[in-house]
Design an enzyme around this catalytic site. Sequence first.
Site, PDB file in Angstrom:
ATOM      1  N   ASP A  10       0.753  -1.055   0.090  1.00 28.52           N
ATOM      2  CA  ASP A  10       0.188   0.022  -0.064  1.00 28.52           C
ATOM      3  C   ASP A  10       0.977   1.239   0.055  1.00 28.52           C
ATOM      4  O   ASP A  10       1.671   1.414   0.872  1.00 28.52           O
ATOM      5  CB  ASP A  10      -0.784   0.061   1.171  1.00 28.52           C
ATOM      6  CG  ASP A  10      -1.806   1.076   1.321  1.00 28.52           C
ATOM      7  OD1 ASP A  10      -1.578   2.130   0.478  1.00 28.52           O
ATOM      8  OD2 ASP A  10      -2.941   1.069   1.995  1.00 28.52           O
ATOM      9  N   VAL A  11       1.102   2.016  -1.127  1.00 28.50           N
ATOM     10  CA  VAL A  11       1.757   2.857  -1.217  1.00 28.50           C
ATOM     11  C   VAL A  11       1.644   4.249  -0.245  1.00 28.50           C
ATOM     12  O   VAL A  11       2.611   4.975   0.026  1.00 28.50           O
ATOM     13  CB  VAL A  11       1.856   3.896  -2.608  1.00 28.50           C
ATOM     14  CG1 VAL A  11       2.386   2.489  -3.633  1.00 28.50           C
ATOM     15  CG2 VAL A  11       0.577   4.165  -3.113  1.00 28.50           C
ATOM     16  N   ASN A  48       3.040   4.780 -10.315  1.00 30.35           N
ATOM     17  CA  ASN A  48       1.869   4.536 -11.023  1.00 30.35           C
ATOM     18  C   ASN A  48       0.541   4.446 -10.043  1.00 30.35           C
ATOM     19  O   ASN A  48      -0.465   4.921 -10.496  1.00 30.35           O
ATOM     20  CB  ASN A  48       1.781   3.745 -12.059  1.00 30.35           C
ATOM     21  CG  ASN A  48       0.651   3.281 -12.540  1.00 30.35           C
ATOM     22  OD1 ASN A  48       0.389   3.917 -13.429  1.00 30.35           O
ATOM     23  ND2 ASN A  48       0.008   2.016 -12.014  1.00 30.35           N
ATOM     24  N   TYR A  86      -8.504  14.843  -6.650  1.00 29.58           N
ATOM     25  CA  TYR A  86      -7.503  14.193  -7.681  1.00 29.58           C
ATOM     26  C   TYR A  86      -6.754  15.254  -8.424  1.00 29.58           C
ATOM     27  O   TYR A  86      -5.444  15.098  -8.702  1.00 29.58           O
ATOM     28  CB  TYR A  86      -8.446  13.376  -8.576  1.00 29.58           C
ATOM     29  CG  TYR A  86      -7.573  12.628  -9.673  1.00 29.58           C
ATOM     30  CD1 TYR A  86      -7.045  11.459  -9.356  1.00 29.58           C
ATOM     31  CD2 TYR A  86      -7.408  13.163 -11.046  1.00 29.58           C
ATOM     32  CE1 TYR A  86      -6.376  10.531 -10.547  1.00 29.58           C
ATOM     33  CE2 TYR A  86      -6.668  12.421 -11.815  1.00 29.58           C
ATOM     34  CZ  TYR A  86      -6.153  11.259 -11.724  1.00 29.58           C
ATOM     35  OH  TYR A  86      -5.415  10.734 -12.611  1.00 29.58           O
ATOM     36  N   LYS A 125      -2.640  15.553  -8.443  1.00 26.80           N
ATOM     37  CA  LYS A 125      -1.741  15.659  -9.594  1.00 26.80           C
ATOM     38  C   LYS A 125      -0.938  16.686 -10.126  1.00 26.80           C
ATOM     39  O   LYS A 125       0.115  16.778 -10.541  1.00 26.80           O
ATOM     40  CB  LYS A 125      -2.628  15.072 -10.846  1.00 26.80           C
ATOM     41  CG  LYS A 125      -3.215  13.590 -10.609  1.00 26.80           C
ATOM     42  CD  LYS A 125      -2.038  12.682 -10.538  1.00 26.80           C
ATOM     43  CE  LYS A 125      -2.663  11.239 -10.578  1.00 26.80           C
ATOM     44  NZ  LYS A 125      -1.619  10.351 -10.488  1.00 26.80           N
TER      45      LYS A 125
END
Length: 347
Positions: A100-101, A127, A192, A196
């Site tokens: 789990d990043v 990613n 989101y 980003k």
Amino acid sequence: MTWTAAGFRQGIATLTLLLAALQLTGCATGGQRQQDELAQIAGKTYVVTGASSGIGRGTALKLGAQRANVVLAARRTEVLKEVEAEVRAAGGTPLVVTTDVANPQEVERLAAAAVQRFGRIDVWINNAGVGAIGPFEAIPLADHARVVDVNLNGVIYGSHVALRQFRKQGHGHLVNIGSVESEVPVAYHASYSATKAGVLALGRALNEEIRHSGAKNIAVSTIMPFATDTPFFDHAANYTGQSPRLVMMDDPQKVADAIVRTSVRPDEEVAVGWKAKSGVASHKLMPDLTERATGIVSREYQMEKETAARQPPTSGSLHKPLQAGTSVDGGIRKRMQEERSRASQSK
């Protein structure tokens, strides 16, 4: 002037065609590129997070076909084992590390496992990503927080361990997956888009630090795809009431190809395809107009366009992995085509 989605598309048509034409003039022979990539990738060690589906899975399989060592990271162990078998069958050497990043200890463990098995990390690809779609206030704070934890904190954790390893071994390439939304924020994707944008800013800052340090063999790239047809949308938290989608979605293999290509020919920022390039260029020239227009398109396709069945609110895979959605392609373009076909038949 009142802008509609159709009016916006007509208004930027000339800019889009011009940019597309410019891209075509820069194309080199595909066969020679593939040979060059194969020679530079075979035997190198790649870490790919979010490797259980979508762009990550597509990238891992392409790297396997080019005989790389591929370290596969995601939360779904059983799915990673499927990818492991496919990478091995393609000619690569895989390693599965359930990760789990958003957990920095697990990211440290991922890097340690890669080095223990293969001796080094040549390319680290951050990613893994999640989304929350809908009106900002309608999305629970816990969902917004999880988007930040995975998409931004997870990239920071991965970048931190990767760059430390690169400094130790004297070389390495960090590839962070941003989005066209890194440059062009989109309504109903608020957290989101924010994450980003953070990924893009992180890459820019890290590249300056690398320059000041004098390191010659360490690079950081930010990949910025357009909306891509992967299981991401079915995994996303969804508070729109509709099935998730966007207009003119790209094939995920296009993005996987761009990631692999960039891994052997580093570039600081890579907008993938003419739609992403057009969006970024449009935003630089006309930021307010571009944001207004993308908001109109986003509202039309994600909030107003009625789908076959209303969708109940869901946090998707944010807090717990879903069993569904393990392919590279998400099937959204096919679903939208079927919806258009049914609508035309009912008229």
